[in-house]
Motif scaffolding. Structure first.
Motif, mmCIF file in Angstrom:
data_model
loop_
_atom_site.group_PDB
_atom_site.id
_atom_site.type_symbol
_atom_site.label_atom_id
_atom_site.label_comp_id
_atom_site.label_asym_id
_atom_site.label_seq_id
_atom_site.Cartn_x
_atom_site.Cartn_y
_atom_site.Cartn_z
ATOM 1 N N CYS A 1 33.492 44.029 42.416
ATOM 2 C CA CYS A 1 33.948 44.914 43.480
ATOM 3 C C CYS A 1 33.189 46.234 43.381
ATOM 4 O O CYS A 1 32.830 46.667 42.275
ATOM 5 N N PRO B 1 31.638 42.705 50.811
ATOM 6 C CA PRO B 1 31.747 42.237 49.426
ATOM 7 C C PRO B 1 30.446 42.464 48.671
ATOM 8 O O PRO B 1 29.356 42.425 49.243
ATOM 9 N N ALA C 1 40.388 42.786 47.772
ATOM 10 C CA ALA C 1 39.026 43.298 47.933
ATOM 11 C C ALA C 1 38.849 43.953 49.296
ATOM 12 O O ALA C 1 38.204 45.001 49.413
ATOM 13 N N GLU D 1 29.935 49.276 40.515
ATOM 14 C CA GLU D 1 30.562 47.961 40.469
ATOM 15 C C GLU D 1 31.481 47.822 39.260
ATOM 16 O O GLU D 1 31.203 48.334 38.182
ATOM 17 N N ALA E 1 27.842 38.068 44.524
ATOM 18 C CA ALA E 1 28.281 37.572 43.218
ATOM 19 C C ALA E 1 27.136 37.043 42.367
ATOM 20 O O ALA E 1 27.343 36.686 41.215
ATOM 21 N N ASP E 2 25.926 36.972 42.936
ATOM 22 C CA ASP E 2 24.820 36.341 42.214
ATOM 23 C C ASP E 2 23.888 37.353 41.555
ATOM 24 O O ASP E 2 22.730 37.060 41.299
ATOM 25 N N GLN F 1 40.836 38.082 47.716
ATOM 26 C CA GLN F 1 40.046 38.537 48.856
ATOM 27 C C GLN F 1 40.795 39.596 49.656
ATOM 28 O O GLN F 1 40.190 40.515 50.200
ATOM 29 N N ARG G 1 33.026 37.728 39.667
ATOM 30 C CA ARG G 1 33.061 38.399 40.958
ATOM 31 C C ARG G 1 32.981 39.897 40.667
ATOM 32 O O ARG G 1 33.318 40.351 39.574
ATOM 33 N N ARG H 1 38.760 28.947 39.848
ATOM 34 C CA ARG H 1 38.498 30.281 40.392
ATOM 35 C C ARG H 1 37.121 30.725 39.919
ATOM 36 O O ARG H 1 36.739 30.412 38.777
ATOM 37 N N PRO H 2 36.344 31.421 40.725
ATOM 38 C CA PRO H 2 35.032 31.897 40.271
ATOM 39 C C PRO H 2 35.153 32.760 39.015
ATOM 40 O O PRO H 2 35.999 33.648 38.947
ATOM 41 N N GLY I 1 37.044 38.675 39.482
ATOM 42 C CA GLY I 1 37.024 37.250 39.207
ATOM 43 C C GLY I 1 37.903 36.850 38.038
ATOM 44 O O GLY I 1 38.683 37.645 37.507
#
Length: 254
Positions: A194, A157, A83, A202, A160-161, A80, A192, A188-189, A206
């Motif tokens: 950026c 951010p 990011a 993008e 993420a979905d 984070q 992810r 950890r996810p 992640g």
């Protein structure tokens, strides 16, 4: 937001606001652990000043420290922080090119670099696009690509979905040298994203993004460039990426 939360946000923002501390964060953004002496050199400040800055960053939770014998090595607290740093960079105009050396450095950073522990730059965006095209990543909205969506703010951010793993992800990622089951088992996810500050598109982050970079390093497809965060594509990497996804080679050649 309560007054305490507001103070916490202000404290964290103040850490990034100092030029010397920002340079230290930039030196650590590729996931390395560095001693205070190296961070002092990166920031261009004295050892005593560096010590004060590091205490401030430790208190704010921006960095952590690993003690090895008599030595202390500092590193970013988590992805984070990286990011947030990248988001701030995205809001800053690119520096003017005043020499061939500067132009070459910027070209290398734009072509391939690390963003914390995953690919960024044109290579990072091209890898993400290839994973979408091959069905590893399945879009959950109408935009099955890496472009910046309407309403996306550079300082925020990326949601993420927007993507999920496709049904054939495990088998396809195996050809990249990535064990998806092992990635998903991490605390950890898996996915992810950026918003790349040079490409304004993008790129994958992640646990999966980190695993892809790690696999590329293990296969010697990329190696470290001459400066921190820079990556150089090897001949084996050019052939390997071309075999997996020709569009990656086309993107880098364009």
């Amino acid at each position: 937001m309560t007054g305490k939360q507001q103070r916490d946000v202000a404290d964290v923002a103040a850490v990034f606001a100092d030029r010397a501390r920002a340079r230290m964060i930039g030196a650590l953004i590729d996931g390395r652990r560095l001693p205070a002496s190296r961070l002092a050199t990166e920031a261009g400040v004295s050892a005593a000043t560096t010590s004060g800055h590091l205490r401030r960053m430790l208190d704010a939770g921006i960095v952590q420290v690993e003690v090895s014998g008599r030595h202390r090595f500092y590193y970013l607290a988590d992805a984070q922080v990286a990011a947030a740093y990248e988001a701030l960079i995205a809001m800053t105009p690119l520096p003017p090119i005043t020499s061939l050396r500067t132009g070459t450095r910027m070209a290398r950073l734009r072509t391939a670099r690390t963003c914390y522990d995953h690919f960024a730059g044109r290579l990072g965006v091209a890898i993400t696009a290839a994973l979408i095209d091959t069905g590893v990543l399945h879009a959950l909205d109408a935009h099955a690509d890496t472009r910046r969506r309407v309403g996306d703010r550079l300082s925020a951010p990326v949601p993420a979905d927007r993507f999920e793993l496709g049904p054939g992800a495990q088998d396809h990622l195996a050809s990249w040298g990535v064990d998806l089951a092992a990635v998903e088992a991490l605390n950890r996810p898996t996915l992810r994203f950026c918003l790349d500050w040079t490409e304004q598109r993008e790129h994958l982050a992640g646990a999966l993004g980190a695993a892809i970079l790690s696999a590329a390093r293990d296969r010697a497809w990329v190696c470290d460039g001459p400066r921190p965060r820079e990556l150089a594509l090897t001949s084996a990497g050019a052939a390997g990426f071309a075999r997996l996804a020709p569009a990656i080679s086309q993107e880098l050649a364009g």
